[in-house]
Design an enzyme around this catalytic site. Structure first.
Site, PDB file in Angstrom:
ATOM      1  N   HIS A 121       0.020   2.507   1.875  1.00 55.53           N
ATOM      2  CA  HIS A 121      -1.192   3.261   1.517  1.00 55.53           C
ATOM      3  C   HIS A 121      -2.438   2.370   1.588  1.00 55.53           C
ATOM      4  CE1 HIS A 121       0.031   2.380  -2.950  1.00 55.53           C
ATOM      5  NE2 HIS A 121      -0.727   1.401  -2.489  1.00 55.53           N
ATOM      6  N   HIS A 144      -4.954   2.010  -8.613  1.00 55.43           N
ATOM      7  CA  HIS A 144      -5.528   0.672  -8.433  1.00 55.43           C
ATOM      8  C   HIS A 144      -6.753   0.534  -9.340  1.00 55.43           C
ATOM      9  CE1 HIS A 144      -3.239   1.661  -4.816  1.00 55.43           C
ATOM     10  NE2 HIS A 144      -3.057   0.375  -4.640  1.00 55.43           N
ATOM     11  N   HIS A 170       2.773  -7.777   1.774  1.00 57.89           N
ATOM     12  CA  HIS A 170       1.370  -8.198   1.789  1.00 57.89           C
ATOM     13  C   HIS A 170       1.018  -8.953   0.524  1.00 57.89           C
ATOM     14  CE1 HIS A 170       1.073  -4.336  -0.363  1.00 57.89           C
ATOM     15  NE2 HIS A 170      -0.220  -4.473  -0.567  1.00 57.89           N
ATOM     16  N   GLU A 190       5.057  -3.364  -4.579  1.00 55.16           N
ATOM     17  CA  GLU A 190       4.841  -1.909  -4.477  1.00 55.16           C
ATOM     18  C   GLU A 190       6.066  -1.196  -3.902  1.00 55.16           C
ATOM     19  OE1 GLU A 190       0.004  -1.519  -3.911  1.00 55.16           O
ATOM     20  OE2 GLU A 190       1.256  -1.375  -2.152  1.00 55.16           O
TER      21      GLU A 190
END
Ligand code: FE2
Length: 314
Positions: free
Chosen positions: A12, A59, A193, A240
């Site tokens: 996302h 977030h 990431h 995540e």
């Protein structure tokens, strides 16, 4: 009875949303990313679900370091897009499904998963970017959505195993809902990431691809990955990926991999995407595609015997 007809996972990345909003999807860099979702959009249009449960992480939009639930279920009638610093994304307001959401909350909490119930919540790119990738950019989202926000931004996030088991509890909840609804479940975030520190920019394609392989074939193996291993192999934000296991837990043990896409990079992230369907449904499709009847030969012979017995008795 409601049932889960497919699971979808997708990264996302916020920059994907910015590329859509700023009309940059045709630029070569972004076309490489978006072209990987063309087939998925066709598949989604054909699948045409009644409801989507979208597992994502907030977030610091709806929550903050002051208050962050481990699992938060959106039970509201609608969820406006959050202002993430540049104003809310120009995407439709997400319509909820309060009846099914409340049913899931009751079932899952009675199964001892203590969800936080959110009757008012804004949703950020974590939810809206995968929606764009699978549904395009319509004036209104084509189905109601039940958001499930998972804390993966402030230590300690839930374990991979806990997420997988929550997926199973969600499946049980959906299947005990009396209305006939076809439900899809999204797991979002990932893949490898790391956005800050000395390892910023880390990408581990080998780990990502093995994760995708096992998501289909051996999800229980993934439930044994520790937080430390996720962070070491896939970067701090690679954690995540535990959210993908909620989606996977909500599916059958055996699934058919309908589609997969993986590309590096988008912004500073690896983009991974997979569509999984229950085996029997995919098998049915294959048979239909081959022009074969879904009825097994044994059943056909039995039906013919009954017909001829009826004829003889006339
Ligand atoms: Fe994220």
């Amino acid at each position: 009875m409601a049932r889960i007809v497919a699971g979808i996972s997708s990264s996302h990345v916020p920059a994907i949303g910015a590329a859509i909003d700023n009309k940059r999807t045709e630029e070569p860099y972004w076309k490489r990313v978006f072209s990987g979702f063309e087939k998925s959009k066709e598949w989604m249009a054909k699948t045409n679900p009644d409801v989507a449960i979208v597992v994502y992480n907030d977030h610091a939009s709806a929550f903050s370091v002051e208050m962050i639930p481990t699992f938060a279920l959106g039970c509201a009638a609608e969820f406006p897009p959050a202002d993430e610093g540049w104003g809310p994304r120009p995407v439709p307001v997400v319509k909820g499904h309060p009846e099914l959401a409340s049913h899931i909350a009751q079932s899952v909490i009675l199964d001892e998963f203590d969800l936080t119930i959110c009757n008012k919540m804004e949703v950020d790119h974590g939810l809206t970017v995968p929606m764009n990738l699978l549904f395009g950019s319509p004036k209104a989202w084509p189905c109601p959505v039940i958001p499930l926000a998972v804390n993966v931004v402030l230590y300690p996030p839930p374990t991979a195993h806990r997420c997988y088991m929550l997926g199973k509890a969600i499946r049980k909840a959906v299947e005990s809902y009396p209305e006939h609804l076809r439900v899809v479940v999204f797991g979002t975030g990932g893949m490898s990431h790391q956005i800050s520190g000395p390892r910023a920019g880390l990408i581990n394609s080998k780990f990502d691809k093995a994760f995708l392989d096992n998501l289909t074939k051996d999800p229980k193996k993934l439930t044994r990955i520790s937080h430390l291993e996720f962070m070491r192999e896939a970067g701090a934000e690679g954690i995540e990926m535990v959210m993908w296991l909620i989606m996977r837990g909500a599916l059958d043990d055996q699934v058919e991999e309908t589609y997969r896409f993986y590309t590096v990079p988008a912004s500073n992230t690896a983009v991974g995407h997979i569509i999984l369907e229950p085996k029997r449904r995919a098998a049915g499709k294959t048979q239909r595609a081959a022009g074969k009847s879904k009825r097994p030969a044994k059943l056909k012979r039995a039906a013919a015997r009954v017909k001829s017995a009826v004829r003889r008795s006339k």
